[in-house]
Scaffold this active site. Structure first.
Site, PDB file in Angstrom:
ATOM      1  N   ASP A 274      16.551   1.007 -10.296  1.00  0.00           N
ATOM      2  CA  ASP A 274      15.108   1.041 -11.364  1.00  0.00           C
ATOM      3  C   ASP A 274      14.970  -0.926 -11.915  1.00  0.00           C
ATOM      4  OD1 ASP A 274      12.438   0.579 -12.648  1.00  0.00           O
ATOM      5  OD2 ASP A 274      12.725   2.537 -13.399  1.00  0.00           O
ATOM      6  N   ASP A 418      -1.289   8.768 -11.991  1.00  0.00           N
ATOM      7  CA  ASP A 418       0.170   8.338 -11.816  1.00  0.00           C
ATOM      8  C   ASP A 418       0.582   9.670 -13.070  1.00  0.00           C
ATOM      9  OD1 ASP A 418       2.581   6.908 -12.612  1.00  0.00           O
ATOM     10  OD2 ASP A 418       1.951   4.644 -11.907  1.00  0.00           O
ATOM     11  N   ASP A 531       8.710   9.280  -7.590  1.00  0.00           N
ATOM     12  CA  ASP A 531       9.216   8.038  -7.688  1.00  0.00           C
ATOM     13  C   ASP A 531      10.304   8.341  -9.428  1.00  0.00           C
ATOM     14  OD1 ASP A 531       8.479   5.949  -9.054  1.00  0.00           O
ATOM     15  OD2 ASP A 531       7.545   6.238 -10.664  1.00  0.00           O
ATOM     16  N   ARG A 590      10.083   5.994  -3.719  1.00  0.00           N
ATOM     17  CA  ARG A 590      11.069   4.748  -3.845  1.00  0.00           C
ATOM     18  C   ARG A 590      12.006   4.800  -3.485  1.00  0.00           C
ATOM     19  NH1 ARG A 590      10.096   2.750 -10.258  1.00  0.00           N
ATOM     20  NH2 ARG A 590      12.120   4.114 -10.545  1.00  0.00           N
ATOM     21  N   ASP A 606       8.070  -2.217  -8.109  1.00  0.00           N
ATOM     22  CA  ASP A 606       7.123  -2.883  -8.998  1.00  0.00           C
ATOM     23  C   ASP A 606       6.934  -4.410  -8.993  1.00  0.00           C
ATOM     24  OD1 ASP A 606       6.965  -0.502 -10.109  1.00  0.00           O
ATOM     25  OD2 ASP A 606       8.323  -0.441 -11.637  1.00  0.00           O
ATOM     26  N   HIS A 664      -1.853  -0.676  -5.875  1.00  0.00           N
ATOM     27  CA  HIS A 664      -1.990  -0.056  -7.687  1.00  0.00           C
ATOM     28  C   HIS A 664      -1.496  -1.049  -8.132  1.00  0.00           C
ATOM     29  CE1 HIS A 664       0.282   2.999  -9.735  1.00  0.00           C
ATOM     30  NE2 HIS A 664       1.838   2.278  -9.689  1.00  0.00           N
TER      31      HIS A 664
HETATM   32  C1  NOJ Z   1       7.453   3.363 -11.903  1.00  0.00           C
HETATM   33  C2  NOJ Z   1       6.800   2.963 -10.087  1.00  0.00           C
HETATM   34  O1  NOJ Z   1       7.403   2.253  -9.649  1.00  0.00           O
HETATM   35  C3  NOJ Z   1       5.388   2.567 -10.666  1.00  0.00           C
HETATM   36  O2  NOJ Z   1       4.424   2.102  -9.319  1.00  0.00           O
HETATM   37  C4  NOJ Z   1       5.278   3.398 -11.578  1.00  0.00           C
HETATM   38  O3  NOJ Z   1       2.940   3.283 -11.642  1.00  0.00           O
HETATM   39  C5  NOJ Z   1       5.685   3.691 -12.522  1.00  0.00           C
HETATM   40  N1  NOJ Z   1       6.823   4.155 -11.820  1.00  0.00           N
HETATM   41  C6  NOJ Z   1       4.988   5.045 -13.723  1.00  0.00           C
HETATM   42  O4  NOJ Z   1       4.800   6.411 -13.104  1.00  0.00           O
END
Ligand code: NOJ
Length: 934
Positions: A274, A418, A531, A590, A606, A664
């Protein structure tokens, strides 16, 4: 694990930060900081000495085995070479008598691959040649030094161990004086086991037993200590590609499509992480790891799938690396420069490599997909537009966003929620204040033809009032620490533990949580977003789980890390299939590994609201697509930061031609629904979305053909123009199948873009390409400067292709099911074209029982005809309302349609550079012919 409030706030603060600064690379290891990587890389200067032990070779119907010896330390290994159906070889090397078994990857392959028969062609003293029965594929195994040459139709395409960089650290007893406290790396304050001391954990038991590296038996990074109970256990091997000019593959990296040389830099890293505010043009690891790499040249393409789920680094040797050797060759008059090569280096496991021999790009993609599978045909709605942000605040917010799309007449299929929808980040629960009646909310969306996707992360809040945590605790379902306790890390809910999805019982339990009897606040149409499943652990080493955690089967996390997300997905997919056995699940993930495409779509995580990130959305998805992940997209607008109007417009336009299409944004960004921007932006976005929806029949057909034929949906240009060298590195253009050529506008303030039209032969002839808006024809290969307006998405349809569209505007794709089709026929130089259409109920598995219509259309000699592939069993109420033909030299006076021997005249109109045959009105399941009359 007890954290002070200060540290916790600092962690959360850094995660919530939205001022875009870019990742701090110091939070992630370099190869030099990773002891197995630096050890394995050293072999590149000395070379290794492995040889087949004479007399140990055995050949079988489909394979060959032998013992190998490391001539320096005399340790023995077994090696097995198998021929597989589909021009593929599998090479496995393991220790002959390991101290304890080494991890072998499970669940990545679609099924046990079918083997192919081989026979021995030639055997001399140090060399044996085997060939498949069809004589297409051949492997020459050299005994000393050990090396294997792989041939496709007598052309050498891959060599394993060409550089003698095979490196296999056998398992060994921990030397008595390699005690705790002699680890390398930074040591954190208060970490009793760690030590800053750079002392070495040496003390050989017998010659060749020592690993002369301070990180061999334990390692520190930042404040984290890795106890490494098994010590050094790396495996590494090089592959060279004599026919290749470029190498590509090994997602996920925010980098170019063509891999860059790693000489003088770190290798590309594959370790699911991450990474906060990742940067582009980087070889750093990201959320997914797919260790498949291809070598491509004008005549041949071949590839290697390195099946290993431990942390892996890949060194790349290309022409760039080889400048010096090229100079030497030039001076010495030698024409041949060294072959592009890749050196795979993994922390543990065994060597398990699949060599796919091509010969063409589409062949290697298919050969790789035959091993690890493809995304099954998704529900059609998931190819429409998804509207997400972190977070839609409450039920009113969801309803209002949905209705604004209608108010402004902009199509949208899916609303996303989310993490803030949950009760304190306890997944499978709702925040009862913000979302008191989720089922009504879902029903309201469903009535509009829309869907809801909710996020479910793998971390579990450690709260004794939470059923899920209690179940996992009582039943021992969590991943364990080395000393057998439930591992506790820090994630969105605060203190969290992580279900051990490697345990089939845990997966089963997890799948059961999706049952409507349990998660009864959603409907069977609510789909799932998984995620943070790298897994992300805010206070863990490199924001993930410590490597010395213990999983089901007593495997260390080190051995299985890159597969954790994949195992999570298996549980979710099973849960959704059990919840509604006749509905195709939609899951977004992810983290991913080879094979995860069988369960989920992916997105590039992200990203940031910057032009460079928009450009990387295409580069990254092209790489993912050739590695099996056609269902790929990027956060539209950029996750971090606030896009201006122009960037947002261009981002929507680009995403119109990527398979997964979702807006997003981070929780701290400004709201950016299209109507919050000036009118022009709203209209440009609407225009892009209408285009997307008009092409849904093409996307859907492409995904069907992905499942049917293993052929990627989006493709780099070299796929269909393999001999045109100019295409090799182009990654700002893409093909949708072989029908559309897309070159989105991805720079600020431009009024024209350079587009490359590929050549089909040495004389620079190209296909005809028709601008999809005007049907103006491009006849020459080469670069063209094409003017663009703010509305323009530069896209061309290939002459020689036919594609299906639906042109009626609806609020969501589900409402288009019965809408009529338009066929777009673009003629080649011979006045011919062909193309397919696939249709079914867009939702269920009935297509697997033959409930579909799959048809091939053909245009030749001024006549359009159809031919069904399989029986057209599905009862569709759609029909063909229009046929557009581009590329006719004269306009016909009329057309005649004949169905079942009955003919009828049709009206023909000219529009722009095309001709429209109006209202053929043919049902989708009947045979017809439409003849143009002059
Ligand atoms: C990380 C994710 O990549 C993102 O898309 C999401 O909004 C956040 N986590 C919060 O869940």
């Amino acid at each position: 694990m007890h954290l002070t409030l200060g540290i916790i706030l600092a962690i959360i603060g850094s995660l919530m930060l939205t001022s875009v600064t870019g990742v701090d690379p110091n939070n992630f290891k370099t190869c030099e900081q990773s002891s197995f990587c630096r050890r394995s890389r050293k072999i590149q200067s000395s070379g290794s000495k492995y040889a087949i032990i004479p007399g140990t070779l055995n050949t079988y119907a489909d394979s060959l085995t032998a013992d190998l010896i490391n001539k320096e330390n005399h340790h023995q290994f077994t090696f097995k070479l198998e021929a597989l159906v589909g021009s593929t070889f599998r090479l496995q090397i393991d220790e002959k008598q390991p101290l304890h078994p080494r991890y072998r990857v499970e669940h990545a392959l679609k099924e046990e691959p079918k083997t192919a028969r081989i026979s021995v062609q030639k055997e001399t003293d140090g060399e044996i040649t085997i060939s498949t029965d069809d004589h297409k594929n051949k492997a020459v195994i050299h005994g000393d030094p050990f090396r294997i040459d792989f041939y496709e139709n007598d052309v050498l395409v891959v060599t394993a161990n060409a550089k003698n960089w095979l490196y296999f650290e056998h398992l060994r007893q921990k030397p008595a004086d390699a005690a705790d406290g002699h680890a390398d790396g930074e040591a954190g304050a208060g970490n009793a086991a760690a030590d800053d001391d750079q002392q070495q954990a040496e003390a050989p038991k017998s010659p060749g037993e020592a690993i002369d590296d301070p990180g061999a038996w334990e390692e520190n990074f930042k404040s984290h200590h890795d106890s490494k109970p098994n010590g050094p256990e790396a495996v590494a091997l090089d592959f060279s590609f004599p026919e290749a000019e470029v190498l590509f593959g090994i997602p996920e990296h925010a980098d170019n499509f063509v891999l860059r040389s790693t000489s003088g830099t770190d290798p590309y890293r594959l370790y699911n992480l991450d990474v906060f505010e990742y940067i582009v043009e980087s070889k750093m690891a990201l959320y997914g790891s797919v260790p498949v790499l291809y070598g491509h040249g004008p005549r041949r393409t071949a590839g290697v799938y390195w099946q290993n789920v431990a942390e892996t680094w890949v060194d790349i040797y290309t022409a760039e690396t080889n400048v010096v050797s090229s100079l030497v060759n030039f001076v010495s008059g030698s024409r041949k420069s060294p072959s592009p090569a890749a050196h795979f280096i993994s922390e543990s496991g065994i060597v398990d490599a699949f060599i796919v021999l091509g010969p063409k790009p589409i062949d290697v993609f298919k050969q790789y997909a035959a091993l690890t599978g493809t995304h099954p045909l998704p529900q059609l709605f998931s190819l429409g537009y998804h509207q997400s942000r972190w977070n839609y605040n409450d039920e009113r917010d969801v309803a209002s966003v949905s209705s604004k799309f209608d108010e402004y007449d902009i199509p949208m299929d899916t609303m996303w929620l989310d993490i803030e929808y949950t009760d304190g980040k306890r997944y499978f629960t709702w925040d009862k204040f913000k979302f008191p009646e989720p089922l009504t909310m879902v029903k309201n969306l469903t009535e509009l033809g829309r869907h809801l996707v909710v996020i479910i992360d793998p971390h579990v809040k450690r709260d004794t009032g939470y059923f899920f945590h209690n179940d996992c605790t009582e039943r021992g379902y969590y991943v364990k620490t080395r000393d057998g306790n439930d591992y506790e890390g820090w994630c969105w809910p605060g203190s969290s533990s992580y279900p051990d999805f490697f345990n089939p019982v845990v997966r089963d339990y997890y799948a059961g949580q999706y049952a409507l009897s349990k998660f009864n606040t959603v409907s069977e149409n609510t789909m799932i977003w998984n995620d943070m499943n790298e897994p992300s652990v805010f206070n863990g080493p490199e924001v993930t789980a410590p490597k010395d955690l213990v999983h089901y089967g007593n495997w260390e996390h080190r051995d299985v890390h890159n597969l954790y997300g994949h195992m999570h997905l298996m549980g979710t997919f099973d849960g959704l299939e059990k919840r509604d056995p006749n509905q195709r699940p939609f899951i977004l993930t992810r983290a991913h590994f080879a094979g995860s495409q069988r369960y989920a779509a992916i997105w590039t995580g992200d990203n940031t609201a910057e032009w460079s990130h928009l450009q990387h959305s295409i580069k990254m998805c092209l790489t993912e697509a050739v590695a099996g992940f056609s269902f790929c997209g990027a956060d539209v607008g950029g996750f971090f930061g606030n896009p201006d109007s122009e960037l947002l417009e261009r981002w929507y336009q680009t995403a119109t031609f990527l398979p997964f299409f979702r807006g997003h944004a981070h929780i701290d960004t400004k709201r950016r629904e299209p109507w919050l921007f000036p009118e022009r932006t709203r209209l440009v976005i609407r225009d892009a979305l209408l285009k997307r929806y008009s092409y849904l029949p093409l996307w859907y057909t492409s995904f069907y053909e992905l499942e049917l034929k293993n052929e990627p949906v989006i493709r780099p240009l070299l796929t269909h123009y393999p001999a045109d060298k100019e295409c090799f590195a182009i990654d700002n253009q893409l093909l949708v199948q072989d029908r559309l050529l897309v070159r989105p506008v991805m720079q600020q303030g431009v009024s024209k873009v350079d587009v490359y039209f590929p050549a089909i032969d040495d004389k620079k002839n190209g296909d005809y390409w028709y601008d999809v808006d005007t049907y103006q024809r491009q006849e020459r290969a080469g670069y063209e400067s094409v003017p663009v307006t703010e509305y323009k998405i530069p896209v061309w349809q290939r002459g020689g292709s036919i594609l299906p569209k639906k042109e009626r505007q609806r609020r969501a794709s589900t409402l288009m099911l019965h809408d009529p089709y338009t066929l777009i026929v673009c003629l080649d130089r011979q006045g011919k074209a062909e193309g397919t259409l696939y249709l079914d109920d867009e939702k269920s598995y009935d297509y697997r029982q033959g409930q579909y219509i799959y048809v091939n259309y053909e245009f030749a000699h001024n006549q359009l005809t159809n031919r069904f592939i399989g029986k057209p069993k599905y009862k569709s109420s759609s029909w063909i309302e229009r046929v557009v033909i581009a590329g006719l030299s004269t306009v016909p006076q009329s057309a005649t349609i004949t169905v079942n021997g009955v003919s009828q005249q049709l009206e023909v109109l000219q529009q722009d550079h095309a001709v429209i045959v109006r209202k053929p009105g043919i049902k989708m399941n009947v045979d017809f012919a439409i003849k143009l009359n002059y």
